[in-house]
Enzyme design. Sequence first.
Site, mmCIF file in Angstrom:
data_model
loop_
_atom_site.group_PDB
_atom_site.id
_atom_site.type_symbol
_atom_site.label_atom_id
_atom_site.label_comp_id
_atom_site.label_asym_id
_atom_site.label_seq_id
_atom_site.Cartn_x
_atom_site.Cartn_y
_atom_site.Cartn_z
ATOM 1 N N LYS A 53 8.164 33.005 42.567
ATOM 2 C CA LYS A 53 7.227 32.624 41.503
ATOM 3 C C LYS A 53 6.739 33.890 40.804
ATOM 4 O O LYS A 53 6.400 34.884 41.471
ATOM 5 C CB LYS A 53 6.059 31.861 42.126
ATOM 6 C CG LYS A 53 5.125 31.184 41.127
ATOM 7 C CD LYS A 53 4.022 30.424 41.895
ATOM 8 C CE LYS A 53 3.068 29.688 40.981
ATOM 9 N NZ LYS A 53 1.982 29.024 41.735
ATOM 10 N N SER B 14 0.920 24.510 39.614
ATOM 11 C CA SER B 14 1.417 25.532 38.727
ATOM 12 C C SER B 14 2.851 25.978 39.039
ATOM 13 O O SER B 14 3.544 26.495 38.170
ATOM 14 C CB SER B 14 0.508 26.752 38.791
ATOM 15 O OG SER B 14 0.587 27.365 40.066
ATOM 16 N N SER C 206 -0.735 24.008 44.101
ATOM 17 C CA SER C 206 0.361 24.488 43.248
ATOM 18 C C SER C 206 1.710 24.632 43.935
ATOM 19 O O SER C 206 2.720 24.841 43.276
ATOM 20 C CB SER C 206 -0.010 25.839 42.625
ATOM 21 O OG SER C 206 -0.972 25.650 41.621
#
Lengths: 504, 503
Positions: free
Chosen positions: A81, A156, A180
């Site tokens: 990420k 997210s 997330s």
Amino acid sequence: MTSDVTRLSAAEQAKLFASGEVSSVELVTAHLDRIEAVEPQLNAFIHVSAEVALEQARQVDAQRAQGEISSPLAGVPIAVKDIVVTKDVVTTAASKILEGWVPPYDATIVEKIKAAGLPILGKTNLDEFAMGSSTEHSAYGNTANPWDLERIPGGSGGGSAAAVAAFEAPLAIGTDTGGSIRQPAAVTGSVGVKPTYGGVSRYGLIAMASSLDQAGPVTRTVLDSALLHEIIGGYDPHDSTSINEPLPSLVAAAQQGATGDLTGVRIGVVRELSGEGYQVGVSKSFEESLDLLRAAGAEITEVSCPHFPSALSAYYLIMPSEASSNLAKFDGMRFGLRVEPEDGPVTAERVMSATRGAGFGDEVKRRIILGTYALSAGYYDAYYGSAQKVRTLIQRDFTAAFENVDVLVSPTAPTTAFKFGEKLDDPLAMYLNDVATIPANLAGVPGISLPSGLSDDGLPVGFQILAPAKADDRLYRVGAALEKALENKWGGPLLSQAPELEVK
Amino acid sequence: MAAAPVDLVDFDEAIAKYDPVLGIEVHVELGTRTKMFCAAGVSFGAEPNSETTPVSLGLPGSLPVVNGEAVEYAIRIGLALNCKIAETCRFARKNYFYPDVPKNYQISQYDEPIAYDGYLDVELEDGTVYRVEIERAHMEEDAGKNTHVGGDGGRIHGAAYSLVDYNRAGIPLVEIVTRPITGVGERAPEVARAYVQTLRDIFRALDVSEARMERGNVRADVNLSLRPTPESPLGTRTETKNVNSFRSIEKAVRFEVSRQAAILDAGGTVIQETRHFHEDTGETSSGRVKSDAEDYRYFPEPDLAPVSPSREWVEEIRATLPELPAARRRRLQADWGYSDLEMRDVINADAIDLIETTIAAGTSAAGARKWWMGELARTAKEQDVAIADLAITPVQVAELQQLVDDGKINDKLARQVLAGVLAGEGGPAQVVQDRGLEVVSDDGPLLAAIDEALAAQPDIADKIRGGNLGPVGAIIGAVMKATRGQADAGRVRELVLERVNGS
């Protein structure tokens, strides 16, 4: 061979690598090919680091040639990420304010991933600074859900979840501040784990809310998460909030669970995380999974956590408060974007203001303003102070519940993936998507989301398991047992039911 | 930069009408090996931005880790200031945007300082002791350093650009905050100065900092307010920032007393504000106005676990605290047998270490005091240098006294030897040799001189022979003259008597 390996789990790929049937370069190349083929539709990556990954793969292959296999996942590629800093590889947090920033250091988990011999394919998309539940707040475009390209992949960490679900990577790193990792896993039919707070180093995670953030695995199987969790977990002297104790054995727990026997395991269904607001198909899938768990020998009871309904409100005070301070460093003075005021004097203060005005997106600004307000003199006690009290009450709810049950369960998210733009103008509706995942962050306890089937709309539903702090192994045992039962029922993994993406 | 003219009331006049109240915040940079929250070094004068890590540059993703050595130093300071040490305390973030603060917040301690509720006894030059109450001593990190290039004398106003050096950013600081210091009246400037000086001495004795004011290791912010009488409520205070020498502290207090008195005399109100002290003029000028707009949004630092020093550790630190300056002075005075007045002179002359070392090298307490507080104090004053900066070491002074004690030189010659040492001619023995100052102890040359003197004054020889010893002095005088003072008078006397009596 190379056209098929991407469909294998990470554990299976690692086995082929270890036995010499496939090289790491082949594994990386296969995934890079897949990325090239499906990225135009998905946009799961902000940055693909093909050369870096191939170079790492060559090193791992060379090590293997000398008889060295550095970890149980050696040779298997991974996506990270883009809120985790990677030395010499652009790291943006999906924000304009960090466009082109090349960190001079690696996050601790990146060091561990490298040491374990996992080549890094690239950096995945997310909501800017991990603020959002749909990845629509990225400054680098939307990521599509592989199950339906019109829909969000969650947030997210939508990029990591979509990449894994679409076979662009067998493994990914996510971060979870309020859900997330787990919510994107739920809406994409993948597996995501938020470890116990302090179980995985935060050093090198671009902080949103320091007391809530935690990095963890995003994978397609429970065992793969356990394998990756063991690699990234453990004490880090660079993170004072990391736990200085050995991790429980997670892989062994997953293997134990995979026997399908949960005799004597006490499972509590959280009453407050069901009913109103939960999509019918989600609740139905959840109930079916409970039946399977019961059939596996688990004892299922209903448990009340009376303060959970206040969790969302407390979270939306604590998280923005910490974020408003954590994001203060993005000011155009030392790194990243620098914008000078269009007219008037160029002073430091005015450059900071112009940079932040131009560099941050709306959701980030919304949370900074909210947090700045909540911390200001005269309001602190009413907002931040009260929120911390609620946090304590939620921790007590967990403590009380875990006196009677070994794990708690709920649907991961109240709905399946919604369409792009559906909730973009209604922040509160967007925030509600995290209602079931937030309590774990406030209490620091670990949680997993694994696919429990499809809702009546044909989209994946996530099943959440929560365990007491430092008992992450329970997630893996129960998770692997449920996964096994579900796959027996389906005749294979849920993701094999996903529509084939059009390949360029 | 021309400050607007300020009305001032004469200090004595102001003090006659108003009661001053002081409050002093002292920051001390700790001499730890690494920074407060990361492993960056702390060396002074290093290449700009070379002593940095991702943490001290505030790079995204970096996290602080508390320096245990700094915590120990803070506890040492707290204990030396008679404070209680918190069983557990947290760090807090103080949020404000400024380019020298890399994260745009400073990690400090807010409502949970590591040390609190202490006091420090401060002795003035005349021996009066004031007790200053300490509210708290807390840990925090220093900011970087801005350099403004172009424009007027390094000031930000009108500068073409500014440079930031983050070497200082993250250096551990302890901030010590007093309670309001009352009842000091016209001695306010002296008390302020003596307080900071006493702290400086303590930092050095504790070995927690080099405590060099000129390097900014110790920085003082002086709060001052006036009120009509000691019974009145506290007046509005001003905070004069970064007063960085002892002399300046006195001057800043005097100036603020005079300035605030003029405002109050004119029926005005003092504005609560930060003021800057100007070394060149001895004046303060207005800085930021402190108001409600300044909101640091303090909240507990979520990146750090609370610091919980165990009671065992605190007691271990207490047990190993070095002797503090005040206790040491009392001990040395007793050991040396100096009167209060003598001791105070020694302290005021900053000669205590010199005398201690001289005595350790073998000189008597009286002997050491004689040299340092006599000839050497006088020389230092003439040359306008600190006594410790004279070109002579305590060991050399001890050697000098040893030469006298051994009879190699007498006191008068010793002064010449001292002059030679101070002039850089080498150690005492060297000077004695090079200048040929040794007392003539060989009887040969002395007898020759005696015979010559007796021959020149036969009547005196007769008198002595007759039993009248009175005129011996005349012969001794003549011999001393002939030997340019290098004869031992006692030996000359013996020889004269032997010669005359023909023994």
